[in-house]
Design a protein around this motif. Structure first.
Motif, PDB file in Angstrom:
ATOM      1  N   TRP A 400       0.108  -3.671 -10.672  1.00 43.65           N
ATOM      2  CA  TRP A 400      -0.696  -3.018  -9.770  1.00 43.65           C
ATOM      3  C   TRP A 400      -2.162  -3.602  -9.589  1.00 43.65           C
ATOM      4  N   VAL A 421       4.668  -5.414  -5.182  1.00 41.17           N
ATOM      5  CA  VAL A 421       3.850  -3.906  -5.678  1.00 41.17           C
ATOM      6  C   VAL A 421       3.754  -2.979  -4.360  1.00 41.17           C
ATOM      7  N   ILE A 425       5.032   0.288  -5.331  1.00 44.02           N
ATOM      8  CA  ILE A 425       3.934   1.295  -5.806  1.00 44.02           C
ATOM      9  C   ILE A 425       3.261   1.758  -4.653  1.00 44.02           C
TER      10      ILE A 425
END
Length: 673
Positions: A400, A421, A425
């Protein structure tokens, strides 16, 4: 009204029908019915010349003419049966004129232009000859069936042209221009690169462009043949002719109307329909010689059987007329073009654009097919395949933060990390406290007080790379991955492996081609190690690495020497020379304009299994053409031999010959399915 009055009006109708123009009905009858006839004629003129009438019936003109011809044949037969011989001849003459007008006009014009006799002229001679010896019915039936076969052939052409017409109707005439905060409708033809246009839900995209505001689903069936809508947002490309399904979007025009992908598709299909296959060219060259031979044999048959075989003059002339009918190569001439046009139309409907019959014909003879790697076998963009982090570190947190740093770079590898990502996420990315780009090496950054380095092996602490994660760096590199190393506070902390991944459908497509007995080859500019890994993953038979454009051309030449007919599949500017040198060049629809212009076949969706579909279509087309040719030659030989042994009467000769022509055209129409 008497029959001859009907005949006159029918002739007038036919004239207007075929010429599509007004004329003055000045014909007067001598029996006192001229006024009423002129009144009817004028009424007929008004009705025929109603706005749009001729345009509506034009595509069906030959079929209507054939129907009228058949009606007059039936009328002539009935009149002859009930003893009105003069009126029956008038009916047959009308059948001749109305049914034979289109083909006679075509034959006479072609003969004048090419200085070569053709099949149409043979039919004219045969029909006139039949009438001369008193076989009015048979001559009229010959014209009728010939008109029906011509109508079927025209139907095939119209069906093929309909693909273009339907495409052209998909592009809107107007666009909603946004200028100085105002919306204004303008013709699509005046749009310029850089203009902003608003496209509302349910509207068609008027020009190629890039979305700068909004998100929507786009129906791209007109371009790719794919029925499922595609989700598109900011900075994504949209194409003219596609449909905006859900949200309003603002699009910046990237191509003018004459340069859009949609416009090029129309041009490709148009050029395909005008280009003839080798088989068609051979038949057309053969036709002129064959017609001369038939006419010579017919002339000999007028005399030789009388003197050699003792036939009567009437029998010799009768048999010569039958020979003129049955020896005409109508079915043979119609064996190829309808099949080719039907196959091209079928392909266009499914997102496979073929630039001509010669290329479709060649597909079924492929011995080998070469593929570019990037963007063809693979997706063309790197994707994160694996992430390894130092023991004790939080993998999700580390990747991240890495994405937060890389989000400030436009490098393809940085974009791959950010996309990875974002898809895994949901947290918002951080903003680094400091950031320094080191060109050619990587990036330095400070984030949450930590000193980060992301880049090449030589840019970070590379003393421990070989032992990091038990030699994972070496293993990943051997699989064709590009490695990005992460150093935190002076320690090697993570490795991110990225690769231009093989498309999901690639293996299926390659396996299908191998089952068809086609040798598959990958040509790539990548290193030997990367090429080997991709080749194994994609199941190709052979690969060549580190290929510059000129090397690809040399490899294609050597493949042609070994396998005779070779195809090349690519999507980039560097593939254009190889696409040109191959027997069949195949471009992916998402490729560059140069690749689209150079290739012989374009797959509108980047879908490799479509190649196998195109090959199957080619094999079907060639199989049907062979069926047509063998059948037509067999029928001609059978009819000629039956006539020589005096076993064939003219009516059956007409039905057998023209019936075979209709059958081969109907057989060709199966390719439209």
């Amino acid at each position: 009204m008497k029959f001859k009055n009907v005949a006159v009006i029918s002739l007038m109708t036919a004239f207007v029908f075929f010429k599509g123009i007004d004329f003055d009905y000045s014909y007067q009858l001598d029996n006192g019915e001229g006024d009423s006839l002129n009144t009817e004629a004028k009424t007929l003129t008004k009705s025929i010349n109603k706005v749009g009438f001729l345009e509506k019936i034009k595509p069906h003109a030959e079929l209507i003419a054939a129907g009228l011809s058949g009606g007059f044949i039936a009328a002539g037969w009935l009149l002859d049966k009930y003893g009105d011989g003069a009126d029956s001849i008038i009916a047959y003459l009308l059948a001749f004129v109305i049914g034979g007008f289109a083909k006679a006009k075509e034959g006479i014009e072609a003969t004048y232009e090419n200085k070569e006799l053709n099949v149409e002229m043979l039919m004219i001679f045969a029909a006139i000859g039949s009438a001369i010896i008193g076989y009015w019915t048979e001559g009229a039936v010959l014209i009728f069936i010939f008109a029906v076969s011509g109508a079927l052939e025209t139907y095939t052409m119209n069906k093929s042209h309909k693909e273009i017409s339907s495409l052209m109707k998909l592009q809107p005439d107007e666009a909603l221009l946004i200028s100085s905060g105002y919306e204004k409708k303008i013709p699509v033809s005046v749009l310029r690169v850089g203009d902003l246009i608003l496209i509302k839900p349910g509207e068609r995209v008027p020009s190629d462009g890039m979305i700068i505001k909004g998100h929507t689903n786009i129906d791209e069936a007109a371009i790719t043949g794919e029925s499922m809508p595609v989700s598109k947002g900011s900075e994504e490309t949209v194409f003219a002719g596609t449909v905006n399904m859900t949200g309003a979007i603002t699009v910046q025009v990237t191509k003018e109307s004459h340069d859009t992908l949609f416009h090029k598709i129309i041009q490709l299909v148009q050029s395909a329909q005008s280009e003839k296959s080798p088989s068609q060219q051979f038949i057309e060259r053969f036709e002129g010689t064959y017609v001369k031979v038939v006419l010579s044999v017919v002339l000999l048959m007028f005399f030789l059987p009388h003197f050699i075989l003792g036939w009567s003059w009437q029998e010799s002339f009768y048999r010569a007329m039958i020979l003129l009918v049955v020896a005409s190569p109508c079915a043979l001439v119609a064996s190829i073009m309808p099949a080719t046009l039907s196959a091209i139309s079928n392909g266009a409907r499914h997102g496979i654009l073929v630039k001509g019959g010669v290329h479709l014909e060649n597909l079924s003879h492929l011995g080998a097919i070469a593929f570019d790697k990037t963007g063809t076998l693979t997706k063309g963009k790197p994707e994160v395949t694996e992430v390894f982090v130092k023991e004790g570190l939080d993998k999700k947190d580390l990747i991240w933060k890495a994405a937060s740093i890389e989000s400030h770079s436009n490098h393809p590898l940085a974009n791959a990390i950010v996309n990875y990502v974002k898809s895994n996420i949901t947290k918002e990315l951080l903003y680094p406290e400091s950031l320094e780009d080191v060109p050619g090496w990587g990036v330095r950054a400070t984030i949450n007080g930590e000193q980060w380095k992301i880049g090449k092996a030589a840019f970070v602490d590379n003393e421990h790379i070989d032992t990091f994660a038990e030699g994972k760096a070496r293993d990943l590199a051997s699989l064709g991955n590009t490695l990005v190393f992460i150093e935190i506070n002076g320690e090697l902390s993570a490795i991110i492996a990225m690769k231009d991944v093989v498309r999901e459908e690639t293996k299926l497509a390659i396996d299908h081609l191998r089952k068809q007995g086609i040798h598959t080859v990958m040509l790539t500019g990548d290193s030997e190690k990367t090429a080997h890994a991709i080749a194994n993953e994609s199941h190709v038979d052979e690969f060549f690495a580190e290929c510059l454009p000129e090397v690809k051309v040399e490899k294609l030449k050597s493949l042609k020497t070994k396998y005779q007919t070779v195809a090349m599949v690519g999507d980039g500017i560097n593939d254009a020379p190889a696409l040109a040198i191959a027997n069949v060049g195949i471009a992916m629809g998402g490729g560059t304009d140069v690749a689209l212009e150079t290739a012989d076949i374009v797959l509108m969706k980047n879908d490799l299994p479509r190649i196998a579909e195109a090959i199957d279509l080619s094999k079907r087309m060639n199989r049907i053409i062979k069926q047509n040719v063998i059948f037509s030659i067999t029928v001609i030989m059978l009819l000629i031999s039956s006539n020589f042994f005096q076993m064939l009467d003219l009516p059956y000769g007409v039905i057998g010959h023209e019936g075979s022509t209709i059958l081969v055209i109907l057989n060709s129409l199966r390719l439209l399915k």
